[in-house]
Design an enzyme around this catalytic site. Structure first.
Site: not given
Ligand code: PLP
Length: 434
Positions: A337, A364
């Site tokens: 967030y 990744c």
């Protein structure tokens, strides 16, 4: 200048950053990076502050229960117990850790919006002080389990007081549009508590709310106290459920940004005590037993995460990416967030800020970022780079994505260093593989 936002940082004669009096570069050299460092003295001081505000302002029994979801490992519980804290847990795993850490079951509150039957059995076996029931189905499940066992557990109920604590939408939980708890406005809370009061299998003792997190003002707590006590008074007029425990949850804000200016914890808890006292007096109620459940504010400001820089990728006129040897696996809050973490260079905390860069992790995933728009001094491959105030919701939210072993936790107190959680090994990663 690089800014300090957390507690417990200093500088030694070599000009290096210290946590709790211990040199950060030396700890990084000894334990490797990424590394979580916690200042135990800061955690203890924060516990004492919250308790002192209640001692000063509250004339009935009270408990401060640390919210385990903020940080959870066995050694922490010994420390919390020494400081006179209780604990709240939201899962069998947190309960298990608290008990293994030497915590008394009678100091534990069990929360959660979807506890399993096995977890409820475990909590009853352990003899926790309170099960905080979230919903009607859980009430029936717990009642059936209690009936089989013949013991009468004391419960309270999670209530949505309908307060928007002016916080980040994803971490605001006191509003009616929330998966947590029973709504007041719709009559749901009164109905479920009346049902509980009619059951012989349980004893209803209180109500609970948690209105959000990272709340800076005291007004939302004042407001919550009024709403909750008014509900307590209304319920008193009905038979069977004298509610004598009021749990106001946690949510006290901490400093992540230099511009954040939280009220001291002593003032926060004093204000909570005064608000509850004033509302009780106004409503003609006896003072309830008061419970507060701070998490972030106890351990957050005590934590520093130290990384080693692997590469610095300058994309002219676009951005600079400083890649570190950790990432969303040890701190997912930016990816989740957009949380911000104030950086500091442990080998050169005095060096001037010369750039704004993204501190990127090694997973990744493009969203794997520790912080965007980080004010940094000149850093190169091989340098240490730390981010501040990571003592809450970092280790407890860590994962093994990309099969990265979780970092160790080192606790420092007045210069004395203790390894509290060792670094995971590749072997640990295979521990459950059959
Ligand atoms: C998350 C939570 C807390 C602690 O919140 P902080 O913001 O970390 O203080 C306390 N009680 C309950 C029920 C929670 O869900």
């Amino acid at each position: 200048m690089q800014k300090i936002v957390m507690q417990g940082l200093g500088q030694n004669s070599a000009g290096h950053l210290t946590v709790g009096g211990a040199s950060v570069p030396e700890l990084a050299k000894h334990y490797g990076t990424p590394l979580y460092i916690l200042d135990e003295g800061v955690i203890r001081r924060n516990c004492r502050e919250i308790l002192s505000g209640l001692r000063e302002g509250y004339k009935a029994p009270f408990t401060v229960a640390f919210a385990s979801k903020a940080l959870c490992f066995t050694r922490l519980y010994g420390l919390l117990r020494e400081e006179g804290m209780g604990a709240d847990v939201v899962s069998g795993g947190e309960l298990y850790t608290a008990l293994k850490g030497g915590f008394r079951p009678s100091d534990i509150f069990f929360h959660g919006n979807n506890k399993t039957a096995a977890e409820l059995e475990y909590a009853l076996d352990a003899g926790v002080r309170r099960i905080v029931v979230d919903n009607a189905e859980e009430l029936e499940l717990l009642s059936a389990i209690a009936a089989r066992r013949g013991a009468v557990p004391e419960i309270s109920f999670r209530i949505k007081p309908g307060i928007d604590a002016h916080t980040h939408e994803f971490i605001a939980t006191g509003k009616i549009d929330s998966k947590f708890g029973l709504a007041l406005e719709t009559g749901e809370a009164a109905e479920v508590i009346a049902r509980a009061a009619s059951l012989k299998t349980l004893r209803v003792v209180g109500i609970h709310c948690h209105i959000g997190s990272q709340i800076f003002g005291t007004e939302p707590f004042e407001h919550a106290a009024k709403v909750m006590l008014t509900f307590m008074r209304d319920m008193r007029e009905k038979p069977g459920a004298p509610l004598n425990e009021l749990n106001l949850g946690g949510g006290f804000g901490i400093r992540y940004l230099p511009s954040h200016d939280p009220v001291t914890l002593a003032d926060m808890s004093l204000k909570c005590a005064e608000s509850v006292t004033a509302a009780a007096n106004e409503l003609g109620l006896p003072l309830p037993e008061l419970v507060l459940e701070p998490g972030r504010s106890i351990t957050g400001p005590a934590g520093l995460t130290v990384y080693t820089v692997g590469s610095v990728k300058k994309i002219p006129d676009v951005n600079t990416y400083v890649a570190v040897d950790g990432g969303m696996t040890d701190n997912p809050r930016c990816a989740l967030y957009g949380a911000y973490y104030e950086p500091i260079a442990p080998e050169r905390p005095d060096a001037p800020v010369t750039q704004t860069a993204v501190i990127a992790g090694r997973c990744c995933e493009s969203g794997d970022v520790i912080t965007r728009e980080a004010p940094l001094c000149d850093v190169r491959a091989g340098d240490l780079l730390a981010v501040q105030a990571t003592g809450a919701y970092n280790y407890s939210m860590a994962s093994n994505y990309n099969r990265l072993p979780r970092p160790p936790i080192v606790m420092v107190r007045d210069g004395a260093v203790r390894l509290a959680v060792r670094r995971e090994t590749y072997g640990d990663l295979l521990a459950c593989d059959q």
